[in-house]
Design an enzyme around this catalytic site. Structure first.
Site, PDB file in Angstrom:
ATOM      1  N   MET A   1      -4.022 -39.980 -25.839  1.00 47.73           N
ATOM      2  CA  MET A   1      -3.299 -39.739 -27.097  1.00 47.73           C
ATOM      3  C   MET A   1      -4.154 -40.237 -28.267  1.00 47.73           C
ATOM      4  O   MET A   1      -3.635 -40.545 -29.339  1.00 47.73           O
ATOM      5  CB  MET A   1      -1.939 -40.437 -27.075  1.00 47.73           C
ATOM      6  CG  MET A   1      -1.031 -39.877 -25.973  1.00 47.73           C
ATOM      7  SD  MET A   1       0.716 -40.096 -26.283  1.00 47.73           S
ATOM      8  CE  MET A   1       0.838 -41.863 -26.416  1.00 47.73           C
TER       9      MET A   1
ATOM     10  N   ALA B   1      -6.710 -42.737 -30.507  1.00 47.43           N
ATOM     11  CA  ALA B   1      -6.838 -44.178 -30.762  1.00 47.43           C
ATOM     12  C   ALA B   1      -7.640 -44.785 -29.605  1.00 47.43           C
ATOM     13  O   ALA B   1      -7.231 -45.747 -28.962  1.00 47.43           O
ATOM     14  CB  ALA B   1      -5.474 -44.845 -30.916  1.00 47.43           C
ATOM     15  N   LEU B   2      -8.776 -44.172 -29.347  1.00 46.61           N
ATOM     16  CA  LEU B   2      -9.544 -44.478 -28.140  1.00 46.61           C
ATOM     17  C   LEU B   2     -10.063 -45.910 -28.170  1.00 46.61           C
ATOM     18  O   LEU B   2     -10.430 -46.443 -29.207  1.00 46.61           O
ATOM     19  CB  LEU B   2     -10.710 -43.492 -28.021  1.00 46.61           C
ATOM     20  CG  LEU B   2     -10.282 -42.023 -27.953  1.00 46.61           C
ATOM     21  CD1 LEU B   2     -11.510 -41.124 -27.888  1.00 46.61           C
ATOM     22  CD2 LEU B   2      -9.359 -41.753 -26.762  1.00 46.61           C
ATOM     23  N   HIS B   3     -10.067 -46.522 -27.001  1.00 41.67           N
ATOM     24  CA  HIS B   3     -10.601 -47.884 -26.870  1.00 41.67           C
ATOM     25  C   HIS B   3     -11.653 -47.900 -25.766  1.00 41.67           C
ATOM     26  O   HIS B   3     -11.918 -46.862 -25.123  1.00 41.67           O
ATOM     27  CB  HIS B   3      -9.474 -48.895 -26.633  1.00 41.67           C
ATOM     28  CG  HIS B   3      -8.569 -48.548 -25.497  1.00 41.67           C
ATOM     29  ND1 HIS B   3      -8.983 -48.513 -24.187  1.00 41.67           N
ATOM     30  CD2 HIS B   3      -7.253 -48.205 -25.472  1.00 41.67           C
ATOM     31  CE1 HIS B   3      -7.974 -48.190 -23.410  1.00 41.67           C
ATOM     32  NE2 HIS B   3      -6.906 -47.974 -24.156  1.00 41.67           N
ATOM     33  N   ALA B   4     -12.203 -49.095 -25.532  1.00 36.78           N
ATOM     34  CA  ALA B   4     -13.321 -49.201 -24.586  1.00 36.78           C
ATOM     35  C   ALA B   4     -12.952 -48.682 -23.196  1.00 36.78           C
ATOM     36  O   ALA B   4     -13.821 -48.192 -22.466  1.00 36.78           O
ATOM     37  CB  ALA B   4     -13.773 -50.658 -24.505  1.00 36.78           C
ATOM     38  N   GLY B   5     -11.663 -48.760 -22.844  1.00 37.86           N
ATOM     39  CA  GLY B   5     -11.233 -48.273 -21.528  1.00 37.86           C
ATOM     40  C   GLY B   5     -11.442 -46.769 -21.411  1.00 37.86           C
ATOM     41  O   GLY B   5     -12.001 -46.284 -20.418  1.00 37.86           O
ATOM     42  N   HIS B   6     -11.021 -46.023 -22.443  1.00 43.41           N
ATOM     43  CA  HIS B   6     -11.224 -44.566 -22.418  1.00 43.41           C
ATOM     44  C   HIS B   6     -12.721 -44.245 -22.345  1.00 43.41           C
ATOM     45  O   HIS B   6     -13.144 -43.360 -21.608  1.00 43.41           O
ATOM     46  CB  HIS B   6     -10.692 -43.926 -23.712  1.00 43.41           C
ATOM     47  CG  HIS B   6      -9.215 -44.082 -23.937  1.00 43.41           C
ATOM     48  ND1 HIS B   6      -8.685 -44.762 -25.010  1.00 43.41           N
ATOM     49  CD2 HIS B   6      -8.153 -43.619 -23.232  1.00 43.41           C
ATOM     50  CE1 HIS B   6      -7.377 -44.708 -24.968  1.00 43.41           C
ATOM     51  NE2 HIS B   6      -7.015 -44.032 -23.910  1.00 43.41           N
TER      52      HIS B   6
ATOM     53  N   GLU C   1      -4.400 -47.100 -14.555  1.00 42.45           N
ATOM     54  CA  GLU C   1      -3.376 -47.789 -13.743  1.00 42.45           C
ATOM     55  C   GLU C   1      -2.481 -48.673 -14.599  1.00 42.45           C
ATOM     56  O   GLU C   1      -1.489 -49.189 -14.112  1.00 42.45           O
ATOM     57  CB  GLU C   1      -4.043 -48.630 -12.660  1.00 42.45           C
ATOM     58  CG  GLU C   1      -4.607 -47.805 -11.525  1.00 42.45           C
ATOM     59  CD  GLU C   1      -5.121 -48.653 -10.387  1.00 42.45           C
ATOM     60  OE1 GLU C   1      -5.218 -49.899 -10.538  1.00 42.45           O
ATOM     61  OE2 GLU C   1      -5.452 -48.064  -9.342  1.00 42.45           O
TER      62      GLU C   1
ATOM     63  N   GLN D   1       3.694 -44.069 -14.673  1.00 41.38           N
ATOM     64  CA  GLN D   1       3.237 -42.750 -15.136  1.00 41.38           C
ATOM     65  C   GLN D   1       2.302 -42.117 -14.098  1.00 41.38           C
ATOM     66  O   GLN D   1       2.405 -40.929 -13.782  1.00 41.38           O
ATOM     67  CB  GLN D   1       2.514 -42.896 -16.477  1.00 41.38           C
ATOM     68  CG  GLN D   1       1.732 -41.661 -16.884  1.00 41.38           C
ATOM     69  CD  GLN D   1       1.164 -41.764 -18.283  1.00 41.38           C
ATOM     70  OE1 GLN D   1       1.855 -41.551 -19.246  1.00 41.38           O
ATOM     71  NE2 GLN D   1      -0.123 -42.089 -18.396  1.00 41.38           N
TER      72      GLN D   1
HETATM   73  O1  PAF Z   1      -1.107 -42.193 -21.083  1.00 47.37           O
HETATM   74  C1  PAF Z   1      -1.179 -41.461 -22.081  1.00 47.37           C
HETATM   75  O2  PAF Z   1      -1.984 -41.668 -22.981  1.00 47.37           O
HETATM   76  C2  PAF Z   1      -0.206 -40.294 -22.206  1.00 47.37           C
HETATM   77  O3  PAF Z   1       1.019 -40.595 -21.634  1.00 47.37           O
HETATM   78  C3  PAF Z   1      -0.773 -38.986 -21.607  1.00 47.37           C
HETATM   79  C4  PAF Z   1      -1.019 -39.118 -20.115  1.00 47.37           C
HETATM   80  C5  PAF Z   1      -2.068 -38.616 -22.316  1.00 47.37           C
HETATM   81  C6  PAF Z   1       0.239 -37.845 -21.815  1.00 47.37           C
HETATM   82  O4  PAF Z   1       0.535 -37.644 -23.160  1.00 47.37           O
END
Ligand code: PAF
EC number: 6.3.2.1
Length: 285
Positions: free
Chosen positions: A34, A36-41, A152, A157
């Site tokens: 979604m 707002a990327l951080h070091a994990g992404h 995780e 989710q």
């Molecule tokens: O974990 C998230 O960032 C969101 O729930 C996802 C999986 C991108 C779905 O909108």
């Protein structure tokens, strides 16, 4: 591999690019986010590149997974920074659908996930997992990746998505990725930027409390008293309300009283106005 990040706002060019990679025998990995990327992404993207696969990162703040009183409108959005970070990390493509692209007029289908979505966050965020399941199904159909990666940290989710993919025969491998943490144990999350400096100091207590419970469970202790103590400790540290702190089976998410099999200690708690979630694995000795 190109050094430049390809940016897609519409579906057909994205599909054409993925098809071209596939014809060239390449594997495609989707990292749904979604923003707002951080070091994990970014670590995920670097990993995909290191193993020589194509990294497609979707950025979409999905309105259907937020409740009416939740943080959809204030959820951090900074596409330019995100794109610069993705380019630096070596991502191949960014998929940036607008809300009207994802949910055009007349859109009327929702995926209702089964028991994995019940309890835990499902109790406190009604409709949340239906929104997640629907958008993730769409993202998987849009991109058609070989593999999709999910953190995780959002453990429920991850299980919901696994069950949807299994039940609907979606041809993709879902991989859970261990939570990246700050040096003091706080799980990386886009929502950490909401924390005040004082809250940021308190926040790692969540991981500390869950880790302590996980260690005692692994040594054979019973869950009930540990959970009670854990909630009291979090409240004393300044968390509240603690929405849940539970021990669940790592595969089925069924409640666990003693950890004979791999389990997770899993919690959601407010710290000021910020809702934090985290979980820690229990590996019985
Ligand atoms: O974990 C998230 O960032 C969101 O729930 C996802 C999986 C991108 C779905 O909108």
């Amino acid at each position: 591999m190109p050094d430049t990040l390809l940016r897609f706002d519409t579906l057909e060019p994205l599909r054409a690019q993925v098809a071209a990679w596939r014809r060239a025998g390449e594997r495609i990995v989707l990292v749904p986010t979604m923003g707002a990327l951080h070091a994990g992404h970014l670590a995920l993207v670097a990993h995909v590149r290191a193993i020589g696969q194509r990294a497609v990162v979707s950025i979409f703040v999905n309105p259907t997974q937020f409740g009416p009183t939740e943080d959809f409108s204030r959820y951090p959005r900074d596409t330019d920074t995100d794109l610069a970070l993705l380019a630096e990390a070596g991502a191949d493509a960014a998929w940036l659908p607008a809300v009207e692209t994802m949910y055009p007029a007349g859109f009327s289908t929702r995926i209702e996930p089964g028991p994995a979505a019940e309890g835990l966050c499902g109790t406190f965020r009604p409709g949340h997992f239906s929104g997640v399941a629907t958008v993730v199904t769409k993202l998987l159909n849009q991109v058609g990746p070989d593999v999709a990666l999910f953190g995780e940290k959002d453990f429920q989710q991850l299980q919901v998505i696994r069950s949807v993919v299994r039940d609907l025969d979606i041809p993709v491998t879902i991989e859970g990725v261990p939570t990246l943490r700050e040096a003091d144990g706080l799980a990386l999350s886009s929502r950490n930027r909401y924390l005040t400096p004082a809250e940021r100091e308190t926040a790692p207590r969540l991981h500390a409390v869950l880790s302590h419970i996980a260690e005692r469970l692994a040594a054979g202790a019973e869950a009930g008293p540990l959970v009670g103590q854990g909630i009291a400790e979090l409240e004393a540290a300044g968390f509240g309300p603690v929405q849940y702190l539970e021990v669940r089976d790592a595969d089925t998410l069924a409640p666990v009283t003693r950890a004979a099999r791999p389990a997770r200690v899993i919690a959601a708690a407010y710290l000021g106005g910020t809702r934090l979630i985290d979980n820690v694995a229990v590996v019985p000795g």
